[in-house]
Design an enzyme around this catalytic site. Structure first.
Site, PDB file in Angstrom:
ATOM      1  N   LYS A 294       0.844  -1.207   0.000  1.00  0.00           N
ATOM      2  CA  LYS A 294       0.000   0.000   0.000  1.00  0.00           C
ATOM      3  C   LYS A 294       0.877   1.254   0.000  1.00  0.00           C
ATOM      4  O   LYS A 294       1.958   1.242  -0.585  1.00  0.00           O
ATOM      5  CB  LYS A 294      -0.973  -0.039   1.178  1.00  0.00           C
ATOM      6  CG  LYS A 294      -1.757  -1.348   1.241  1.00  0.00           C
ATOM      7  CD  LYS A 294      -2.912  -1.303   2.179  1.00  0.00           C
ATOM      8  CE  LYS A 294      -3.555  -2.669   2.258  1.00  0.00           C
ATOM      9  NZ  LYS A 294      -4.750  -2.697   3.076  1.00  0.00           N
TER      10      LYS A 294
ATOM     11  N   GLU B 155      -9.812  -0.671  -1.581  1.00  0.00           N
ATOM     12  CA  GLU B 155      -9.469   0.727  -1.248  1.00  0.00           C
ATOM     13  C   GLU B 155      -9.557   1.612  -2.498  1.00  0.00           C
ATOM     14  O   GLU B 155      -9.920   2.786  -2.406  1.00  0.00           O
ATOM     15  CB  GLU B 155      -8.078   0.783  -0.585  1.00  0.00           C
ATOM     16  CG  GLU B 155      -8.141   0.218   0.830  1.00  0.00           C
ATOM     17  CD  GLU B 155      -6.858  -0.406   1.344  1.00  0.00           C
ATOM     18  OE1 GLU B 155      -5.795  -0.216   0.727  1.00  0.00           O
ATOM     19  OE2 GLU B 155      -6.928  -1.104   2.371  1.00  0.00           O
TER      20      GLU B 155
ATOM     21  N   GLU C 201     -10.983 -10.835  -0.977  1.00  0.00           N
ATOM     22  CA  GLU C 201     -10.631 -10.003   0.165  1.00  0.00           C
ATOM     23  C   GLU C 201     -11.905  -9.433   0.783  1.00  0.00           C
ATOM     24  O   GLU C 201     -12.374  -8.355   0.350  1.00  0.00           O
ATOM     25  CB  GLU C 201      -9.722  -8.863  -0.277  1.00  0.00           C
ATOM     26  CG  GLU C 201      -8.425  -9.320  -0.892  1.00  0.00           C
ATOM     27  CD  GLU C 201      -7.327  -8.275  -0.679  1.00  0.00           C
ATOM     28  OE1 GLU C 201      -6.296  -8.640  -0.116  1.00  0.00           O
ATOM     29  OE2 GLU C 201      -7.529  -7.117  -1.041  1.00  0.00           O
TER      30      GLU C 201
ATOM     31  N   SER D 189      -6.219  -9.564   6.801  1.00  0.00           N
ATOM     32  CA  SER D 189      -5.629  -9.874   8.112  1.00  0.00           C
ATOM     33  C   SER D 189      -4.988 -11.262   8.170  1.00  0.00           C
ATOM     34  O   SER D 189      -5.067 -11.938   9.196  1.00  0.00           O
ATOM     35  CB  SER D 189      -6.669  -9.703   9.226  1.00  0.00           C
ATOM     36  OG  SER D 189      -7.141  -8.371   9.247  1.00  0.00           O
TER      37      SER D 189
HETATM   38  C1  PEP Z   1      -5.061  -5.909   1.679  1.00  0.00           C
HETATM   39  O1  PEP Z   1      -5.391  -4.737   1.805  1.00  0.00           O
HETATM   40  O2  PEP Z   1      -4.875  -6.387   0.539  1.00  0.00           O
HETATM   41  C2  PEP Z   1      -4.916  -6.707   2.887  1.00  0.00           C
HETATM   42  C3  PEP Z   1      -5.132  -7.977   2.798  1.00  0.00           C
HETATM   43  O3  PEP Z   1      -4.594  -6.034   4.039  1.00  0.00           O
HETATM   44  P1  PEP Z   1      -4.371  -6.680   5.516  1.00  0.00           P
HETATM   45  O4  PEP Z   1      -3.558  -7.926   5.356  1.00  0.00           O
HETATM   46  O5  PEP Z   1      -3.657  -5.614   6.273  1.00  0.00           O
HETATM   47  O6  PEP Z   1      -5.733  -6.964   6.048  1.00  0.00           O
END
Ligand code: PEP
Length: 260
Positions: free
Chosen positions: A8, A98, A168, A214
């Site tokens: 990110k 996002e 996701e 996560s």
């Molecule tokens: C992501 O944004 O692709 C993601 C999986 O973030 P996190 O592992 O921090 O939840």
């Protein structure tokens, strides 16, 4: 099995280079058998040359977090597929939640970008996932199917290495609250069925389906052991070599057990 990091908008260039170098060093000295685990990191655009350089001798490919659907033009602030391939990018994340949330990206935008990525030999990592409200309303399957269809309509995939899909769930991203392995598996099976209808079994069975939300070293094994989970798209845990490699180790263990 593909372990992919989405950095990110984190780290400056020297820190990003150092993180890439630590990952390379960790992989070269890994005590456990990582077998056929594949690795990808997706740093911010400005890091790409430095990170590619730091990973030159490591088994890690480099991707971007987004791109424009046109080759070039008056699109201030944007980056195109030819620019990415010219610096050695292999893949590009598309339709991350996002981007959908903060930049109003639609399935049609993701579709145009997926076609463009394919035309330039970049592997699109198409992100899909439902909100908590949609899940509570029993709409998770239809939302995700709609996103997959929207992103991939008119994207002819002839071989499984031309596409990655990342499930996701939005409620699990950056919250510390991962989906349960069975819950994630259910959604991956829905996506696999959808890809099978679209591309046939021979291709769909081998398209890597990543779970993201996560994923950490402590929960990676349970998730990666599921039959339709072929890896992870990792956000915050990819920002430290130790946790990224900790997940890699779990991926290696799952593969090792599958071989035995
Ligand atoms: C992501 O944004 O692709 C993601 C999986 O973030 P996190 O592992 O921090 O939840």
């Amino acid at each position: 099995m593909l372990v992919a990091g989405n950095w990110k908008m984190n780290t400056d260039v020297p820190d990003g280079r150092a993180l890439a170098a630590s990952i390379a060093e960790g992989l070269s000295s890994a005590s456990s058998d990582l077998g056929t685990v594949e690795f990808l990191v997706c740093p911010p655009y400005v890091h790409l040359p430095a990170v590619t350089d730091a990973l030159a001798d490591a088994p890690v490919t480099v991707g971007a977090q987004d791109m424009h659907a046109e080759d070039e033009g008056a699109y201030t602030g944007d980056v195109s597929a030819p620019m990415l391939t010219s610096i050695g990018c292999d893949a590009v994340i598309l339709g991350h939640s996002e981007r959908r949330k903060y930049y109003d990206e639609t399935d049609a935008d993701v579709n145009a970008k997926a076609q463009q990525a394919q035309a330039h030999g970049l592997v699109p990592i198409v992100c899909v996932g439902e909100t908590l409200e949609q899940r509570k309303a029993g709409e998770a399957d239809t939302v995700v199917q709609g996103q997959v269809d929207g992103a991939l309509s008119g994207v002819p995939i002839d071989s499984a290495d031309e596409l990655v899909v990342a499930y996701e769930p939005i409620w699990a991203i950056g919250t510390g609250e991962s989906a349960e392995p069975e819950q994630a598996q259910e959604m991956h099976a829905v996506i696999r069925d959808d890809l099978t209808e679209r591309y046939g079994t021979a291709v769909a069975d081998d398209v890597p389906l990543l779970y993201g939300g996560s994923m950490k070293p402590h929960n990676a094994y349970g998730l990666l052991s599921q039959p339709d989970i072929d890896g992870g798209l990792i956000g915050s845990a990819s920002l430290a070599a130790e946790s990224f490699l900790g997940i890699a180790e779990k991926a290696g263990k799952v593969l090792e057990e599958a071989r035995d």
